[in-house]
Design an enzyme around this catalytic site. Sequence first.
Site, PDB file in Angstrom:
ATOM      1  N   SER A 157     -37.405  28.744 -17.570  1.00 33.97           N
ATOM      2  CA  SER A 157     -36.990  28.916 -18.120  1.00 33.97           C
ATOM      3  C   SER A 157     -37.314  30.590 -19.469  1.00 33.97           C
ATOM      4  O   SER A 157     -38.382  30.920 -19.019  1.00 33.97           O
ATOM      5  CB  SER A 157     -36.161  28.487 -19.195  1.00 33.97           C
ATOM      6  OG  SER A 157     -35.316  29.494 -19.777  1.00 33.97           O
ATOM      7  N   ASP A 252     -26.007  29.956 -13.980  1.00 34.98           N
ATOM      8  CA  ASP A 252     -26.648  29.530 -14.973  1.00 34.98           C
ATOM      9  C   ASP A 252     -26.580  31.392 -15.597  1.00 34.98           C
ATOM     10  O   ASP A 252     -26.820  32.277 -14.678  1.00 34.98           O
ATOM     11  CB  ASP A 252     -28.175  29.765 -14.632  1.00 34.98           C
ATOM     12  CG  ASP A 252     -29.605  30.118 -15.806  1.00 34.98           C
ATOM     13  OD1 ASP A 252     -28.841  29.849 -16.760  1.00 34.98           O
ATOM     14  OD2 ASP A 252     -30.434  29.785 -15.324  1.00 34.98           O
ATOM     15  N   HIS A 282     -28.241  26.190 -15.624  1.00 34.66           N
ATOM     16  CA  HIS A 282     -29.468  25.758 -15.790  1.00 34.66           C
ATOM     17  C   HIS A 282     -30.591  24.809 -16.547  1.00 34.66           C
ATOM     18  O   HIS A 282     -29.409  23.580 -17.007  1.00 34.66           O
ATOM     19  CB  HIS A 282     -29.591  27.072 -17.821  1.00 34.66           C
ATOM     20  CG  HIS A 282     -31.247  27.445 -18.188  1.00 34.66           C
ATOM     21  ND1 HIS A 282     -31.241  28.815 -17.302  1.00 34.66           N
ATOM     22  CD2 HIS A 282     -31.682  26.928 -18.993  1.00 34.66           C
ATOM     23  CE1 HIS A 282     -32.670  28.765 -17.757  1.00 34.66           C
ATOM     24  NE2 HIS A 282     -32.468  27.777 -18.758  1.00 34.66           N
TER      25      HIS A 282
END
Length: 314
Positions: A157, A252, A282
């Site tokens: 991320s 995601d 995610h």
Amino acid sequence: MTLDPRVKELLAAIDPAAPAPGPGADPVALRAVRRQALKDLNLPPRPVGGVMDTTLPGPGGSIPIRVYRPQQTGPHPLLVYFHGGGWVLGDLDTVDDVCRALCEVCQRVVVSVDYRLAPEHKFPAATDDALAAVRWAAVHAETLGGRAEGLAVAGDSAGGNLATVTALRVRDEGGPAIAAQVLVYPITDHDFDTPSYRLHETGYSLTRAGMMWFWEQYLARPEDADHPWASPLRTADLTGLPPALVLTAEHDPLRDEGERYADRLREAGVPVRLVRFDGMVHGFFANAAWDLPQRWTAYETVAAFLRDTGEVTP
């Protein structure tokens, strides 16, 4: 594909009243909630050869790091890891389980970096710390029980964003050499109107409103979002970067920008492997509480990629 049934159960179990990133959220309170959740999880630490907490000198002061060594005799190549959390959340503990797993599965000395967080430290503080950490690790590889040859960067991320940007910066700012980059559902842009953002705006762990809030916390000025160190997808020239593994999750909001970055790298002549994990959301890679089988498949994918680059211990 539809959501993985186990993921669907896990998402349904999330308390809708629990504090979450978004308009009006308090970063300090969110960090406290995450720390308590990790404490409540009380996971036994995965065995590795050794763990050491220390610091390295950074542009804004000392940067805490945690070093993991494999049980097998080295020296092993280094993997510098940056945690996720939207540049606002996360620390060494939130990715302790991930780094232990990668240490053993990949047979690498893993250096986990506790870079400065927003909103207390705005862009480009986090990327400055990431660059400093990689340079320090390369110089001190032998002291850490590793070797600088074959050094790789990785992150999930926001950490994937930092790994990406660090690869760009060492290319442009005189090294050190990076042999590979592992980008796990990375943030690469600030376009909130991609199909994956619209399809997965809410209900899939990370939300569109949450990502907009993270960006607001991170940037000192809105125009900074266009800087290549913030949105690497907007970098004009991606040639000369190290081979990349890009992992994305089907459900995601960040899926499209991660996959577009992989496409851009490929177009620039960079060796790329892109793997989408169907049915996943995610956080599946780094969320120790979920411990999904796909998580371990992802770790093995990382290990195989690093082997394929020819940079794993001989």
